[in-house]
Design an enzyme around this catalytic site. Structure first.
Site, PDB file in Angstrom:
ATOM      1  N   PRO A  22       0.817  -1.218   0.000  1.00 16.15           N
ATOM      2  CA  PRO A  22       0.000   0.000   0.000  1.00 16.15           C
ATOM      3  C   PRO A  22       0.844   1.258   0.000  1.00 16.15           C
ATOM      4  O   PRO A  22       1.738   1.426   0.837  1.00 16.15           O
ATOM      5  CB  PRO A  22      -0.807  -0.131   1.293  1.00 16.15           C
ATOM      6  CG  PRO A  22      -0.949  -1.596   1.475  1.00 16.15           C
ATOM      7  CD  PRO A  22       0.350  -2.189   0.999  1.00 16.15           C
ATOM      8  N   CYS A  23       0.566   2.120  -0.958  1.00 16.80           N
ATOM      9  CA  CYS A  23       1.453   3.256  -1.198  1.00 16.80           C
ATOM     10  C   CYS A  23       1.012   4.531  -0.496  1.00 16.80           C
ATOM     11  O   CYS A  23       1.738   5.515  -0.495  1.00 16.80           O
ATOM     12  CB  CYS A  23       1.555   3.517  -2.701  1.00 16.80           C
ATOM     13  SG  CYS A  23      -0.038   3.797  -3.508  1.00 16.80           S
TER      14      CYS A  23
END
Length: 470
Positions: free
Chosen positions: A153-154
């Site tokens: 997850p960025c």
């Protein structure tokens, strides 16, 4: 023929569909699901539930499960944070199919199960130990994993977010991914992420205050301590055949002291360097014009501004006295503080796909029609095959596609790893820029980071000396 013992209650239906009993009653009220009242409760025939699922093409969130088959492919790969499987499809097209996917979002899980029902599927990465993961992948104890790939997850590292980096729960999930890599020890590890990963601030070693790039320093230290040599660069997906200007960091780690080559571009703007020209929006969506498409209508308050724009124009092309009103309307309707507010051009790649829970196709308008791009058009821009099914409500479909890795970028990653396996090295094209930014490769970023760390340490020493004299 159904008898009383086979009839389903509202709760039975809710359990099977993985919805609430209230939603099951809603289906009956809307006459989508046939039911009969017996006494004070509704009952449903199993055949009628099956008919509802078939008629409306209902996807049900799958349970975690092991791989269906037992054959061991020549290259063993595991996928994490799989999403709608953009990276998976690209890796498969490039010659590295995964046998296990890991994804927490229920709509993405539906998409994975719909398209790849035979592969192993797990959910929360924190709930599985490496040995459990390998067991569900049906790998024998002596079979090494060749590749682990994924895009943790960025949001924790995004320049548009709060950038809490490794203090954020999603940042910790990033470290959990690295922990699994450390224990499974695949020959290659791939990490795909946003540009903000290069500058995400975090305290590093003896520097007590957050420093830009500190989070990546910690990630690199962990991987290098586990025996990996890392190469990375910021790549524009348009340079690999994607009809979209989208820049992503791609890190490839290899066990040992030899570095994997940078990705080899296939396209360049205007066809320079002897490469093919960038693909355009027309290239991507031309073959689905006239076919059934699904999208959410723009509100009339926004449409009046789009109608003032011609193909390729954006909000700054509006009359000066209208610009402030247009951007104000955008904010009130749920758009971000910045955005494209653009009518697309058929003759250019699409700008980066923007997803927003309140307005999924936020700021990109069809070149010739007063509507957002459809789910099908977005999928084509990302490179998904025509037969790929994206599950869930339309807003969730937009989000899945917008968050996906462009397929052609995934193909380039797989081809680079396969080339390395075969002892082939891709030589960089002299003068070629992978993206619009500087100091984005493992070499140039590290050189710039070393200078930044040296300066930060000097400032910290001076501050400590100043405090000691106070």
């Amino acid at each position: 023929m159904n008898n009383i013992t086979t009839l389903l209650t509202i709760q039975d239906v809710a359990n099977r569909l993985k919805v609430t009993p209230q939603y099951a009653r809603k289906l009956i009220k809307e006459e989508k699901l046939t039911a009969t009242r017996i006494g004070s409760q509704w009952v449903i025939k199993p055949d009628d539930l099956d008919a509802y699922i078939s008629k409306y093409d209902i996807s049900i969130e799958p349970n975690d499960h092991a791989r269906i088959g037992t054959d061991i492919p020549d290259i063993v790969a595991l996928s994490f944070f799989s999403g709608a499987m953009g990276l998976d499809v690209g890796m498969r097209n490039g010659g590295i199919p995964a046998i296990l996917a890991c994804e927490f979002n229920k709509y993405c899980r539906m998409t994975i199960d719909k398209n790849e029902p035979d592969m192993a599927l797990i959910g929360d990465i924190n709930k599985y130990e490496p040995e459990e993961i390998l067991k569900l992948a049906k790998l024998p104890p002596n079979r090494k994993v060749d590749v682990i790939f994924g895009g943790p997850p960025c949001q924790a590292f995004s320049t548009a977010g709060a950038r809490r980096a490794l203090d954020d729960e999603r940042g910790n999930v990033f470290l959990r991914y690295i922990k699994i890599v450390e224990e499974i020890q695949p020959t290659y590890v791939v990490i795909e992420n946003v540009r903000g990963l290069l500058s995400a601030p975090y305290p590093y070693n003896d520097i007590s205050t957050p420093i830009k790039g500190g989070a990546l320093c910690i990630i690199l230290d962990r991987l290098e301590a586990a025996g990996y040599t890392i190469s990375f660069e910021l790549y524009n997906a348009a340079n690999f055949g994607t009809p979209q200007i989208r820049e992503r960091v791609v890190m490839i780690g290899k066990l040992g002291n030899k570095k994997v080559s940078y990705l080899s571009p296939t396209n360049a703007e205007n066809g320079c360097y002897g490469l093919k020209p960038w693909h355009t929006l027309r290239d991507a969506i031309n073959d689905i014009e006239g076919k059934e498409q699904h999208y959410i209508e723009f509100p009339e308050k926004r449409l009046k501004f789009y109608r003032m724009l011609t193909e390729g124009q954006y909000w700054k092309n509006l009359p000066p006295d209208i610009q402030k009103e247009a951007m104000g309307a955008k904010l009130k309707l749920g758009g971000g503080k910045t955005g494209f507010f653009r009518r697309l051009s058929f003759n250019r790649p699409s700008p980066t796909l923007v997803t927003n829970p309140t307005m999924p196709a936020t700021d990109l308008c069809h070149p010739t029609e007063d509507r957002p791009l459809s789910v099908e058009e977005y999928a084509k821009i990302q490179g998904f095959p025509n037969e790929w099914k994206i599950c869930g409500p339309i807003k969730e479909q937009y989000k899945q596609i917008g968050n996906a890795v462009p397929i052609k970028l995934g193909e380039a990653i797989a081809k680079t790893i396969l080339a390395d396996m075969n002892g082939k090295v891709f030589s960089p094209i002299p003068g070629f820029s992978y993206s619009r930014y500087k100091n984005t490769s493992d070499v140039s970023w590290r050189n710039a980071m070393d200078k930044k760390l040296k300066k930060a340490r000097a400032e910290q020493v001076n501050e400590q000396l100043s405090l000691s004299f106070d």
